[in-house]
Scaffold this motif. Sequence first.
Motif, PDB file in Angstrom:
ATOM      1  N   PHE A   1     -10.048  -0.732   3.243  1.00  0.00           N
ATOM      2  CA  PHE A   1     -10.167  -0.270   1.859  1.00  0.00           C
ATOM      3  C   PHE A   1     -11.631   0.001   1.482  1.00  0.00           C
ATOM      4  O   PHE A   1     -11.941   1.013   0.868  1.00  0.00           O
TER       5      PHE A   1
ATOM      6  N   GLY B   1      -4.651   7.251   1.654  1.00  0.00           N
ATOM      7  CA  GLY B   1      -3.757   6.098   1.583  1.00  0.00           C
ATOM      8  C   GLY B   1      -2.854   6.002   2.801  1.00  0.00           C
ATOM      9  O   GLY B   1      -2.648   4.925   3.354  1.00  0.00           O
TER      10      GLY B   1
ATOM     11  N   LYS C   1      -6.354  11.326  -2.366  1.00  0.00           N
ATOM     12  CA  LYS C   1      -6.097   9.889  -2.372  1.00  0.00           C
ATOM     13  C   LYS C   1      -4.843   9.564  -1.555  1.00  0.00           C
ATOM     14  O   LYS C   1      -4.790   8.569  -0.825  1.00  0.00           O
TER      15      LYS C   1
ATOM     16  N   GLN D   1     -11.463  -0.453  -4.438  1.00  0.00           N
ATOM     17  CA  GLN D   1     -11.207  -1.662  -5.235  1.00  0.00           C
ATOM     18  C   GLN D   1      -9.761  -2.124  -5.150  1.00  0.00           C
ATOM     19  O   GLN D   1      -9.360  -3.039  -5.844  1.00  0.00           O
ATOM     20  N   TYR D   2      -8.987  -1.482  -4.304  1.00  0.00           N
ATOM     21  CA  TYR D   2      -7.547  -1.758  -4.296  1.00  0.00           C
ATOM     22  C   TYR D   2      -7.251  -3.181  -3.797  1.00  0.00           C
ATOM     23  O   TYR D   2      -7.781  -3.628  -2.785  1.00  0.00           O
ATOM     24  N   ASP D   3      -6.391  -3.878  -4.522  1.00  0.00           N
ATOM     25  CA  ASP D   3      -6.020  -5.245  -4.122  1.00  0.00           C
ATOM     26  C   ASP D   3      -4.538  -5.260  -3.696  1.00  0.00           C
ATOM     27  O   ASP D   3      -3.639  -5.187  -4.533  1.00  0.00           O
TER      28      ASP D   3
ATOM     29  N   SER E   1       2.113   2.072  -3.396  1.00  0.00           N
ATOM     30  CA  SER E   1       1.089   2.701  -4.240  1.00  0.00           C
ATOM     31  C   SER E   1       0.810   4.118  -3.793  1.00  0.00           C
ATOM     32  O   SER E   1       0.549   4.998  -4.620  1.00  0.00           O
TER      33      SER E   1
ATOM     34  N   SER F   1      -2.330  -7.855  -5.515  1.00  0.00           N
ATOM     35  CA  SER F   1      -2.312  -7.976  -6.972  1.00  0.00           C
ATOM     36  C   SER F   1      -0.887  -8.028  -7.548  1.00  0.00           C
ATOM     37  O   SER F   1      -0.579  -8.894  -8.373  1.00  0.00           O
TER      38      SER F   1
ATOM     39  N   HIS G   1     -11.193   6.425  -2.031  1.00  0.00           N
ATOM     40  CA  HIS G   1     -10.348   6.307  -3.225  1.00  0.00           C
ATOM     41  C   HIS G   1      -9.705   4.941  -3.404  1.00  0.00           C
ATOM     42  O   HIS G   1      -9.053   4.693  -4.405  1.00  0.00           O
ATOM     43  N   TRP G   2      -9.860   4.081  -2.406  1.00  0.00           N
ATOM     44  CA  TRP G   2      -9.129   2.814  -2.447  1.00  0.00           C
ATOM     45  C   TRP G   2     -10.050   1.595  -2.378  1.00  0.00           C
ATOM     46  O   TRP G   2      -9.598   0.491  -2.052  1.00  0.00           O
TER      47      TRP G   2
ATOM     48  N   THR H   1       0.846  -1.195   0.000  1.00  0.00           N
ATOM     49  CA  THR H   1       0.000   0.000   0.000  1.00  0.00           C
ATOM     50  C   THR H   1       0.881   1.244   0.000  1.00  0.00           C
ATOM     51  O   THR H   1       0.631   2.206  -0.734  1.00  0.00           O
TER      52      THR H   1
ATOM     53  N   CYS I   1       1.317   8.091  -5.910  1.00  0.00           N
ATOM     54  CA  CYS I   1       0.000   8.678  -6.127  1.00  0.00           C
ATOM     55  C   CYS I   1       0.065  10.204  -6.235  1.00  0.00           C
ATOM     56  O   CYS I   1       0.723  10.861  -5.426  1.00  0.00           O
TER      57      CYS I   1
END
Length: 473
Positions: A118, A52, A48, A126-128, A39, A131, A123-124, A36, A43
């Motif tokens: 999440f 985060g 966001k 759908q964050y995986d 990411s 992934s 803003h997060w 995280t 950003c």
Amino acid sequence: LDTKTPQYMNNDEKSFAYVSARDRWPVIVTGAIDDTYRSVSQCDDPAKLTEGKAIVAELARLKYELQHDRQMTPLRDDGEGDIAGYNAELEKLGTPTWFQAPWLFSECYLYRRISTSFSLSTHWKQYDIFSRQKMATFRSSRPAVLELAARYRELIGQMEKDKAKKGTPEHAEAEKILFHEMCEICLWGNATDLSLLTSLTYEDIQKLQGSEARKASEKNILVNDLEAAYGVLKKARDEGKAERRIDIVLDNAGFELYVDLILAGFLLSSGLATHVVLHPKSIPWFVSDVVPQDFSDLLSALAQPKKFYETQSEDEQLQDKTPEPLADKEAEDLAFLFQEWGHLYAEGQFVIRPNRFWTHGGSFWRLPAEKELVEDLKTSELVIFKGDLNYRKLTADAAWDPTTPFTEAIGPMGPGSGVNVLALRTCKADVVVGLKPGEDERIRATEGGGGDSGIRKWAWSGKWAVVSYSGGK
Ligand code: F6P
Ligand code: MG
């Protein structure tokens, strides 16, 4: 409905639960924090970015609570129907601390808890967090992916040519052998989930995936009910049933999902099934489990194989390594898979059907209470449960005597349930059933098996497997 047999607990020093809660989970949460953070630092949107950072702080707090054995707190309501169930269970257990809780429930809670950080964000959502890791591992299983793509393409061509021979005894025999081989590929594809990566190197993974390794591993399948499962599919076809559906309750993304699709494609091409329904998870789960986005990620990789394999990854950039180019034939084999699977999906023969039940905290002994889901599964010829966690859930993660019949250990999902169950599982946890008397003792006595420590250590590493069937109709 729950089993009366005691479940594995995090405070049982002889169980993998103990090691998992103390050693593995902090590593997994640290990985989630790092991912995280990475990411967040990439950003540009200030709102966001701020959010985060708050998520990173929340995950760090979770790690602290876990490592300091604090009480497990109720989940915050993110609007999904399963929160009430999680919190009711927590209360029923007396709101235990992390290390005093049942293994199965607390591990599910861990991933569900992470997901609320999440889902409650703006803003997060759908964050995986897993992934990156899932795709990187898939890319590193390149040799086995290419070997299988070539084999699959050859096979589909062969089946097309042999159509005229359908119904002859040789054809029937060949089909049966292929069914076994495909299921075994699909089984061992599970040996490499990412939650165990803390102890496996990429090299180990590649060794586990090749065809030589598969042959050598056959003696490690302790229970093998594939014959019975094949019989069910063949019978349905012989009876001339027009729609014959197979369900796969998926486990891991990447290489395992790839081999699941190979099996599914084979079942459709051979006519052993007319439809395959795939059941992914709805939230990032046990590190590597399939979420719907993983399908598109896999298919995009296959759609442009050269781009996928020849573009430098972030790690390769750092190490100044150039990936090896893909041969034309290799790229064509992968493109063939993409076309085949794309076609099956477009024709509605592959269906993806998520359900929140798969990320509940309880075992599959509670599946019959999920009326809609169980009614749906009853209309399937065979429901294949992939992997270790699904097996733990089927058997309620309880400390069964290892000679307990599978049909008994899965309780209400056994005979009479209306569901034909096939578990393809490499052993990565203590629970195991359906063994012959003396088998557990025999393997404990092998190297790394646990000896007379009272620990069933052999069952933790993914080296051994069980393929168990229960006819529910
Ligand atoms: O045993 C380690 C472990 O994380 C278990 O907690 C879990 O059941 C399993 O691995 C996940 O494996 P799989 O992806 O095969 O379900
Ligand atoms: Mg998994």
